[in-house]
Scaffold this motif. Structure first.
Motif, PDB file in Angstrom:
ATOM      1  N   VAL A   2       0.808  -1.252  -0.014  1.00  0.00           N
ATOM      2  CA  VAL A   2      -0.154   0.183   0.064  1.00  0.00           C
ATOM      3  C   VAL A   2       0.910   1.232  -0.120  1.00  0.00           C
ATOM      4  O   VAL A   2       1.646   1.333   0.740  1.00  0.00           O
ATOM      5  N   GLN A   3       0.461   2.263  -0.852  1.00  0.00           N
ATOM      6  CA  GLN A   3       1.378   3.432  -0.789  1.00  0.00           C
ATOM      7  C   GLN A   3       0.442   4.569  -0.518  1.00  0.00           C
ATOM      8  O   GLN A   3      -0.890   4.671  -1.164  1.00  0.00           O
ATOM      9  N   LEU A   4       0.740   5.463   0.126  1.00  0.00           N
ATOM     10  CA  LEU A   4      -0.105   6.570   0.570  1.00  0.00           C
ATOM     11  C   LEU A   4       0.504   7.815   0.325  1.00  0.00           C
ATOM     12  O   LEU A   4       2.027   8.138   0.808  1.00  0.00           O
ATOM     13  N   VAL A   5       0.051   8.683  -0.290  1.00  0.00           N
ATOM     14  CA  VAL A   5       0.655  10.033  -0.610  1.00  0.00           C
ATOM     15  C   VAL A   5      -0.169  11.079  -0.169  1.00  0.00           C
ATOM     16  O   VAL A   5      -1.219  11.283  -0.831  1.00  0.00           O
ATOM     17  N   ALA A  23      -3.810  10.123  -1.111  1.00  0.00           N
ATOM     18  CA  ALA A  23      -4.182   9.274  -2.274  1.00  0.00           C
ATOM     19  C   ALA A  23      -3.612   7.758  -1.732  1.00  0.00           C
ATOM     20  O   ALA A  23      -2.515   7.789  -1.500  1.00  0.00           O
ATOM     21  N   ALA A  24      -4.218   6.880  -1.969  1.00  0.00           N
ATOM     22  CA  ALA A  24      -4.124   5.381  -1.404  1.00  0.00           C
ATOM     23  C   ALA A  24      -3.972   4.664  -2.682  1.00  0.00           C
ATOM     24  O   ALA A  24      -4.993   4.804  -3.457  1.00  0.00           O
ATOM     25  N   SER A  25      -3.266   3.692  -2.620  1.00  0.00           N
ATOM     26  CA  SER A  25      -3.059   2.644  -3.844  1.00  0.00           C
ATOM     27  C   SER A  25      -3.662   1.576  -3.380  1.00  0.00           C
ATOM     28  O   SER A  25      -3.796   1.185  -2.091  1.00  0.00           O
ATOM     29  N   GLY A  26      -3.987   0.410  -4.222  1.00  0.00           N
ATOM     30  CA  GLY A  26      -4.491  -0.681  -3.976  1.00  0.00           C
ATOM     31  C   GLY A  26      -6.143  -0.491  -4.027  1.00  0.00           C
ATOM     32  O   GLY A  26      -6.733   0.218  -3.867  1.00  0.00           O
ATOM     33  N   ASP A 114      -0.305   0.614  10.384  1.00  0.00           N
ATOM     34  CA  ASP A 114       0.910  -0.118   9.607  1.00  0.00           C
ATOM     35  C   ASP A 114       1.509   0.560   8.336  1.00  0.00           C
ATOM     36  O   ASP A 114       2.666   0.327   8.184  1.00  0.00           O
ATOM     37  N   TYR A 115       0.701   1.407   7.615  1.00  0.00           N
ATOM     38  CA  TYR A 115       1.267   2.040   6.316  1.00  0.00           C
ATOM     39  C   TYR A 115       1.080   3.625   6.645  1.00  0.00           C
ATOM     40  O   TYR A 115      -0.138   3.970   6.878  1.00  0.00           O
ATOM     41  N   TRP A 116       2.198   4.102   6.233  1.00  0.00           N
ATOM     42  CA  TRP A 116       2.285   5.641   6.249  1.00  0.00           C
ATOM     43  C   TRP A 116       2.632   6.360   5.148  1.00  0.00           C
ATOM     44  O   TRP A 116       3.535   5.768   4.372  1.00  0.00           O
ATOM     45  N   GLY A 117       2.073   7.586   5.042  1.00  0.00           N
ATOM     46  CA  GLY A 117       2.677   8.396   3.792  1.00  0.00           C
ATOM     47  C   GLY A 117       4.059   8.939   4.307  1.00  0.00           C
ATOM     48  O   GLY A 117       4.387   8.809   5.343  1.00  0.00           O
TER      49      GLY A 117
END
Length: 126
Positions: A2-5, A23-26, A114-117
């Motif tokens: 997952v990517q967060l921008v 903006a989140a991917s996935g 768990d996922y951070w920009g």
């Protein structure tokens, strides 16, 4: 993965407004709650606001309650933070994050994400 921008940060005068976007991917975006955190120089990262996966429930820190609003658009894989009546003490790097557990419960601690920009700088001048 997952990517967060994040985007939308900048310099604003006290009393002004900014709208942060993330903006989140996935394909699993709508399965997870999302949150915004911030970190000022020399301070620990702190909770700002969070929203459930459906967007039906939100929570915010006492320091921003009534001034900041979190929202999301699951069709666009986006989460937003509308910040009004900004104060110099709101100056920080703001981070978008995804909750580690897929549930309908709002989480408010750093360890539960768990996922951070990469963060976006918000500077409020007096």
């Amino acid at each position: 993965q997952v990517q967060l921008v994040e985007s939308g940060g900048g310099l604003v005068q006290a009393g002004g407004s900014l709208r942060l976007s993330c903006a989140a991917s996935g394909r699993t975006f709508s399965m997870y709650g999302m949150g915004w955190f911030r970190q000022a120089p020399g301070k620990e990262r702190e909770f700002v606001a969070a929203i459930t996966r459906s967007g039906g429930s939100t929570s915010s820190a006492d320091s921003v309650k009534g001034r900041f609003t979190i929202s999301r658009d699951n069709a666009k894989n986006m989460v937003y933070l509308q910040m009004n009546s900004l104060k110099p003490e709101d100056t920080a790097v703001y981070y978008c994050a995804r909750q580690a557990e897929s549930s309908g419960i709002i989480r408010t601690t750093v360890q539960e994400y768990d996922y951070w920009g990469q963060g976006t700088q918000v500077t409020v001048s007096s």
